[in-house]
Design an enzyme around this catalytic site. Structure first.
Site, mmCIF file in Angstrom:
data_model
loop_
_atom_site.group_PDB
_atom_site.id
_atom_site.type_symbol
_atom_site.label_atom_id
_atom_site.label_comp_id
_atom_site.label_asym_id
_atom_site.label_seq_id
_atom_site.Cartn_x
_atom_site.Cartn_y
_atom_site.Cartn_z
ATOM 1 N N TYR A 58 -10.680 -9.891 -7.411
ATOM 2 C CA TYR A 58 -9.153 -10.846 -8.008
ATOM 3 C C TYR A 58 -9.892 -10.992 -9.262
ATOM 4 O O TYR A 58 -8.986 -11.178 -10.118
ATOM 5 C CB TYR A 58 -7.638 -9.912 -7.724
ATOM 6 C CG TYR A 58 -7.448 -9.134 -6.712
ATOM 7 C CD1 TYR A 58 -7.620 -8.391 -7.744
ATOM 8 C CD2 TYR A 58 -7.562 -8.609 -5.615
ATOM 9 C CE1 TYR A 58 -6.901 -7.268 -7.253
ATOM 10 C CE2 TYR A 58 -7.109 -7.885 -5.076
ATOM 11 C CZ TYR A 58 -6.774 -6.733 -5.558
ATOM 12 O OH TYR A 58 -6.346 -5.357 -5.248
ATOM 13 N N LYS A 102 -2.500 -2.543 7.471
ATOM 14 C CA LYS A 102 -3.727 -2.687 8.121
ATOM 15 C C LYS A 102 -3.115 -3.243 9.663
ATOM 16 O O LYS A 102 -3.962 -4.254 9.880
ATOM 17 C CB LYS A 102 -5.181 -2.768 7.638
ATOM 18 C CG LYS A 102 -4.882 -1.076 6.764
ATOM 19 C CD LYS A 102 -5.965 -2.308 5.843
ATOM 20 C CE LYS A 102 -6.896 -0.951 4.402
ATOM 21 N NZ LYS A 102 -7.626 -0.669 3.686
ATOM 22 N N HIS A 132 -2.965 2.914 -5.508
ATOM 23 C CA HIS A 132 -3.080 1.635 -5.384
ATOM 24 C C HIS A 132 -3.881 0.410 -6.590
ATOM 25 O O HIS A 132 -3.673 -0.517 -6.282
ATOM 26 C CB HIS A 132 -5.041 1.835 -4.308
ATOM 27 C CG HIS A 132 -4.959 0.327 -3.573
ATOM 28 N ND1 HIS A 132 -3.874 0.592 -2.345
ATOM 29 C CD2 HIS A 132 -5.795 -0.325 -3.634
ATOM 30 C CE1 HIS A 132 -4.688 0.062 -1.699
ATOM 31 N NE2 HIS A 132 -5.428 -0.813 -2.420
ATOM 32 N N ARG A 190 0.916 -1.241 0.194
ATOM 33 C CA ARG A 190 0.242 0.162 0.424
ATOM 34 C C ARG A 190 1.225 0.841 0.081
ATOM 35 O O ARG A 190 1.724 1.416 0.351
ATOM 36 C CB ARG A 190 -1.078 0.176 1.469
ATOM 37 C CG ARG A 190 -1.563 -0.808 1.544
ATOM 38 C CD ARG A 190 -2.482 -1.096 2.610
ATOM 39 N NE ARG A 190 -4.031 -2.335 2.938
ATOM 40 C CZ ARG A 190 -3.548 -3.561 2.761
ATOM 41 N NH1 ARG A 190 -2.016 -3.495 3.530
ATOM 42 N NH2 ARG A 190 -4.374 -3.903 3.270
ATOM 43 N N HIS A 218 -4.474 -8.743 3.270
ATOM 44 C CA HIS A 218 -5.678 -8.959 3.567
ATOM 45 C C HIS A 218 -6.054 -10.051 4.984
ATOM 46 O O HIS A 218 -5.432 -10.785 4.825
ATOM 47 C CB HIS A 218 -6.402 -9.733 2.232
ATOM 48 C CG HIS A 218 -6.602 -8.424 1.429
ATOM 49 N ND1 HIS A 218 -6.880 -8.655 0.190
ATOM 50 C CD2 HIS A 218 -6.699 -7.407 1.258
ATOM 51 C CE1 HIS A 218 -6.830 -7.797 -1.173
ATOM 52 N NE2 HIS A 218 -7.047 -6.615 0.145
ATOM 53 N N ARG A 230 -1.208 -2.159 -6.860
ATOM 54 C CA ARG A 230 -1.106 -2.995 -5.804
ATOM 55 C C ARG A 230 -2.104 -4.257 -6.596
ATOM 56 O O ARG A 230 -2.029 -5.317 -6.477
ATOM 57 C CB ARG A 230 -1.694 -2.503 -4.607
ATOM 58 C CG ARG A 230 -2.413 -3.987 -3.167
ATOM 59 C CD ARG A 230 -2.862 -2.549 -2.516
ATOM 60 N NE ARG A 230 -3.289 -3.893 -0.872
ATOM 61 C CZ ARG A 230 -2.978 -4.363 -0.155
ATOM 62 N NH1 ARG A 230 -1.547 -3.997 -0.521
ATOM 63 N NH2 ARG A 230 -3.610 -5.193 0.463
#
Length: 295
Positions: free
Chosen positions: A276, A170, A241, A146, A267, A244
């Site tokens: 995706y 995150k 992004h 990110r 994730h 990514r």
């Protein structure tokens, strides 16, 4: 009102322990709301009602903000006014009858391998900033970092001799990921020469620096990438992004399994990664329609 905002943001850090980037997002969204209140000459929280909020959301829509940006704004406002109610700063919550807009379901924008190569060729690698930009693009595309993870990447996070880097994503979750030989090559070139020139005798723990030898910012990466994409002749709306997204899609198109891509992207929920698979199916359909004689 601004003092109450600062108290709220402080409470998010102390009581909820939210990440720095989350706090930054809340501050930015609420500051934009406060700017709107000034245009409406509203200076007290108790004068804000449901119609004030609806007018603000209409204003956001007129500013052509994305559906997801508006959803984030509603979430920020909902939590902020709940805080004000709990602190007895307001007598009624104006968000009670405000519905959260439904999320816009769209496939992420991705770049083809040719477009990636075109972007990578743009930075002038005869100059320190050009070497930095080439290295940054190579690292982001090779790892799927990110933009926040990229700017916060530190020298201590690099294990180039092992072909690994670590990052804090995150939720303050650490993950370790492999990095390819090409990105390692450019990191080595950058660290041994261009970065030292950018430092100008200063000391900085972060890998990517600006022209003043300080930590490169998210805004700096956005600005530089926009200029690079334009120079490459690409008309897509490319953001950090997008690199990514392109990283994840490239892996899946070349046979990587979903669980592996989930781990590499950091994730927490595999349903986030599953989008995706739709991107790769769309790509397969496009290739089929273009090249099959019976399509």
């Amino acid at each position: 009102m601004n003092n109450d905002l600062q108290d709220y943001l402080h409470a998010l850090v102390v009581e909820q322990g939210l990440a720095k980037n989350t706090i930054f997002s809340y501050r930015q969204e609420l500051t934009e709301f406060f700017d709107f209140l000034k245009t409406q000459k509203i200076t007290e929280f108790n004068k804000i009602d449901r119609y004030t909020i609806l007018n603000y959301l209409k204003y956001c829509d007129e500013q052509q903000k994305s559906r997801n940006s508006i959803i984030h704004a509603v979430t920020s406002l909902r939590q902020f006014f709940h805080y004000l109610l709990m602190q007895n700063k307001i007598t009624a919550d104006p968000m009670l009858k405000i519905d959260t807009p439904k999320s816009a379901h769209h496939l992420p924008q991705v770049l083809s391998s040719k477009e990636i190569e075109a972007i990578l060729r743009v930075p002038d690698t005869n100059k320190p900033l050009g070497i930095r930009d080439r290295t940054l693009l190579e690292v982001m595309y090779a790892t799927g970092l990110r933009v926040s993870e990229t700017v916060n990447l530190k020298l201590d996070d690099l294990r180039l001799e092992m072909g690994l880097i670590s990052t804090i994503g995150k939720g303050d979750k650490q993950r370790i990921m492999p990095i390819g030989d090409v990105a390692i090559h450019w990191l080595t070139v950058y660290l041994s020469g261009a970065r030292k020139q950018l430092l100008r005798g200063q000391d900085c723990p972060f890998v990517f620096l600006n022209n003043h030898g300080k930590q490169l910012t998210r805004q700096g990466i956005w600005k530089n990438l926009k200029a690079i994409v334009k120079k490459a002749g690409i008309t897509k709306n490319v953001t950090p992004h997008t690199l990514r997204h392109s990283f994840a899609t490239t892996l899946l198109e070349n046979g990587a399994d979903l669980r592996t891509v989930q781990e590499l992207l950091g994730h927490s929920d595999i349903s986030t990664t599953q989008i995706y698979t739709h991107v790769t199916k769309k790509h397969l359909t496009e290739v089929y329609n273009k090249y099959h004689p019976r399509a």
